[in-house]
Scaffold this motif. Structure first.
Motif, PDB file in Angstrom:
ATOM      1  N   UNK A 120       9.805  10.107   4.517  1.00 11.04           N
ATOM      2  CA  UNK A 120       8.584  10.587   3.868  1.00 11.04           C
ATOM      3  C   UNK A 120       8.957  11.269   2.554  1.00 11.04           C
ATOM      4  N   UNK A 121       8.414  10.781   1.437  1.00 17.56           N
ATOM      5  CA  UNK A 121       8.571  11.487   0.170  1.00 17.56           C
ATOM      6  C   UNK A 121       7.678  12.727   0.182  1.00 17.56           C
ATOM      7  N   UNK A 122       8.061  13.738  -0.553  1.00 12.78           N
ATOM      8  CA  UNK A 122       7.252  14.953  -0.664  1.00 12.78           C
ATOM      9  C   UNK A 122       6.998  15.244  -2.133  1.00 12.78           C
ATOM     10  N   UNK A 123       5.725  15.433  -2.469  1.00  4.78           N
ATOM     11  CA  UNK A 123       5.352  15.870  -3.814  1.00  4.78           C
ATOM     12  C   UNK A 123       4.441  17.081  -3.670  1.00  4.78           C
ATOM     13  N   UNK A 124       4.496  18.020  -4.612  1.00  2.00           N
ATOM     14  CA  UNK A 124       3.654  19.210  -4.494  1.00  2.00           C
ATOM     15  C   UNK A 124       2.210  18.923  -4.879  1.00  2.00           C
ATOM     16  N   UNK A 125       1.300  19.639  -4.252  1.00  7.14           N
ATOM     17  CA  UNK A 125      -0.088  19.586  -4.685  1.00  7.14           C
ATOM     18  C   UNK A 125      -0.230  20.317  -6.012  1.00  7.14           C
ATOM     19  N   UNK A 126      -1.168  19.869  -6.814  1.00  9.27           N
ATOM     20  CA  UNK A 126      -1.445  20.561  -8.061  1.00  9.27           C
ATOM     21  C   UNK A 126      -2.319  21.774  -7.782  1.00  9.27           C
ATOM     22  N   UNK A 127      -2.537  22.583  -8.810  1.00 12.12           N
ATOM     23  CA  UNK A 127      -3.439  23.730  -8.682  1.00 12.12           C
ATOM     24  C   UNK A 127      -4.885  23.248  -8.704  1.00 12.12           C
ATOM     25  N   UNK A 128      -5.794  24.130  -8.281  1.00 12.11           N
ATOM     26  CA  UNK A 128      -7.215  23.818  -8.342  1.00 12.11           C
ATOM     27  C   UNK A 128      -7.816  23.596  -6.978  1.00 12.11           C
ATOM     28  N   UNK A 168       0.819  -1.215   0.000  1.00 15.35           N
ATOM     29  CA  UNK A 168       0.000   0.000   0.000  1.00 15.35           C
ATOM     30  C   UNK A 168       0.850   1.260   0.000  1.00 15.35           C
ATOM     31  N   UNK A 169       0.442   2.219  -0.823  1.00 13.05           N
ATOM     32  CA  UNK A 169       1.006   3.568  -0.764  1.00 13.05           C
ATOM     33  C   UNK A 169       0.153   4.406   0.191  1.00 13.05           C
ATOM     34  N   UNK A 170       0.814   5.079   1.106  1.00  6.58           N
ATOM     35  CA  UNK A 170       0.115   5.960   2.043  1.00  6.58           C
ATOM     36  C   UNK A 170       0.352   7.405   1.645  1.00  6.58           C
ATOM     37  N   UNK A 171      -0.722   8.146   1.451  1.00  4.85           N
ATOM     38  CA  UNK A 171      -0.660   9.561   1.105  1.00  4.85           C
ATOM     39  C   UNK A 171      -1.172  10.388   2.280  1.00  4.85           C
ATOM     40  N   UNK A 172      -0.481  11.473   2.569  1.00  6.59           N
ATOM     41  CA  UNK A 172      -0.969  12.467   3.532  1.00  6.59           C
ATOM     42  C   UNK A 172      -1.067  13.789   2.785  1.00  6.59           C
ATOM     43  N   UNK A 173      -2.255  14.352   2.720  1.00 14.94           N
ATOM     44  CA  UNK A 173      -2.420  15.643   2.051  1.00 14.94           C
ATOM     45  C   UNK A 173      -2.436  16.736   3.110  1.00 14.94           C
ATOM     46  N   UNK A 174      -1.623  17.770   2.899  1.00  9.60           N
ATOM     47  CA  UNK A 174      -1.434  18.752   3.959  1.00  9.60           C
ATOM     48  C   UNK A 174      -1.005  20.096   3.388  1.00  9.60           C
ATOM     49  N   UNK A 175      -1.178  21.122   4.225  1.00 12.24           N
ATOM     50  CA  UNK A 175      -0.640  22.451   3.950  1.00 12.24           C
ATOM     51  C   UNK A 175       0.572  22.692   4.837  1.00 12.24           C
ATOM     52  N   UNK A 176       1.522  23.452   4.327  1.00 12.42           N
ATOM     53  CA  UNK A 176       2.623  23.897   5.165  1.00 12.42           C
ATOM     54  C   UNK A 176       2.046  24.685   6.340  1.00 12.42           C
ATOM     55  N   UNK A 177       2.439  24.375   7.573  1.00 11.63           N
ATOM     56  CA  UNK A 177       1.830  25.030   8.744  1.00 11.63           C
ATOM     57  C   UNK A 177       2.355  26.445   8.962  1.00 11.63           C
ATOM     58  N   UNK A 178       1.797  27.380   8.206  1.00 10.81           N
ATOM     59  CA  UNK A 178       2.194  28.779   8.297  1.00 10.81           C
ATOM     60  C   UNK A 178       1.091  29.595   8.958  1.00 10.81           C
ATOM     61  N   UNK A 212      -3.530  13.497  -6.684  1.00  8.64           N
ATOM     62  CA  UNK A 212      -2.676  12.707  -5.795  1.00  8.64           C
ATOM     63  C   UNK A 212      -2.851  11.215  -6.071  1.00  8.64           C
ATOM     64  N   UNK A 213      -4.083  10.778  -6.246  1.00  6.91           N
ATOM     65  CA  UNK A 213      -4.327   9.368  -6.555  1.00  6.91           C
ATOM     66  C   UNK A 213      -3.810   8.998  -7.938  1.00  6.91           C
ATOM     67  N   UNK A 214      -3.896   9.925  -8.879  1.00  7.56           N
ATOM     68  CA  UNK A 214      -3.461   9.620 -10.243  1.00  7.56           C
ATOM     69  C   UNK A 214      -1.960   9.382 -10.345  1.00  7.56           C
ATOM     70  N   UNK A 215      -1.199   9.829  -9.351  1.00 10.59           N
ATOM     71  CA  UNK A 215       0.245   9.578  -9.327  1.00 10.59           C
ATOM     72  C   UNK A 215       0.570   8.167  -8.847  1.00 10.59           C
ATOM     73  N   UNK A 216      -0.437   7.417  -8.410  1.00 10.24           N
ATOM     74  CA  UNK A 216      -0.200   6.143  -7.735  1.00 10.24           C
ATOM     75  C   UNK A 216      -0.754   4.973  -8.536  1.00 10.24           C
ATOM     76  N   UNK A 217      -0.144   3.818  -8.320  1.00 12.56           N
ATOM     77  CA  UNK A 217      -0.666   2.556  -8.838  1.00 12.56           C
ATOM     78  C   UNK A 217      -0.726   1.565  -7.688  1.00 12.56           C
ATOM     79  N   UNK A 218      -1.686   0.688  -7.748  1.00 11.50           N
ATOM     80  CA  UNK A 218      -1.850  -0.284  -6.677  1.00 11.50           C
ATOM     81  C   UNK A 218      -2.546   0.322  -5.478  1.00 11.50           C
TER      82      UNK A 218
END
Length: 217
Positions: A71-79, A5-15, A88-94
């Protein structure tokens, strides 16, 4: 057995001023950001404690010293949030499970059913974790690479009907859905007190105890 399983955490930088704005008042923007950082730290600690093929932080902003190794870090897309979740899901398989940064009370045992552990269900296409406010705190897909494009896009986010609409989308796509327990997101000061009581030994609870609301000074 190798984790799948790939685990994703979606978050904002805590500013300050960018996160947990509904905590202000009674907390200052800086205090709200400290609580957000603590919530994210507790969430990432749990993610590191469970078996996973990948652990990915899908981040709006830049990583800081709060980011632990592993923890890998990838940027959120716009929108809108629906677009960002879908991307985020489209970057993943399985098998992929996504959680947010607003439920620091999550534990490895809570996530275990959706991670292919012995308590899991191999006949499951999707996992859904409802939130008390009508949203959802977790969403898992067994095969995100074959999900229809409108599975998440177009779901109204941050609304009382968000969770119901998203779960309906899963069922309408003829996916077998299993539910995780409902949890309470941290949005307000009352939420923060409630969640800290559930996980009193975490960084979130410790940070909350250290902070004094403006009205109590």
């Amino acid at each position: 057995m190798i984790p799948s399983t790939t685990l994703l955490v979606i978050a904002k930088e805590p500013l300050p001023g960018r996160v947990k704005t509904r905590l202000t008042p009674p907390f200052t923007p800086t205090e709200a950001a400290l609580l957000a950082e603590a919530s994210l730290a507790d969430t990432l600690r749990t993610v590191l404690a469970v078996p996973a093929r990948r652990r990915v932080l899908v981040l709006e902003g830049r990583p800081g010293p709060w980011l632990p190794p592993g923890i890998e870090v990838v940027p959120q897309c716009a929108g809108g949030l629906d677009e960002r979740l879908a991307a985020a899901f489209e970057r993943c398989t399985g098998p992929t499970l996504l959680v947010g940064m607003d439920t620091p009370q999550i534990t490895p045992a809570l996530l275990a059913p959706a991670l292919g552990t012995p308590a899991g269900h191999p006949d499951c296409d999707a996992w859904f974790g409802p939130a008390d406010d009508g949203g959802f705190w977790a969403l898992g897909l067994a095969a995100p690479e074959s999900a229809p494009p409108d599975l998440i896009r177009g779901v109204p986010m941050s609304a009382p009907e968000t969770g119901a609409v998203q779960r309906h989308r899963l069922l309408a796509a003829e996916l077998t859905v299993r539910d995780l327990p409902p949890l309470r997101d941290v949005d307000t000061a009352a939420d923060a007190e409630y969640v800290a009581a559930l996980a009193p030994h975490g960084r979130f609870a410790a940070t909350l105890r250290r902070l004094t609301p403006v009205g109590a000074r």
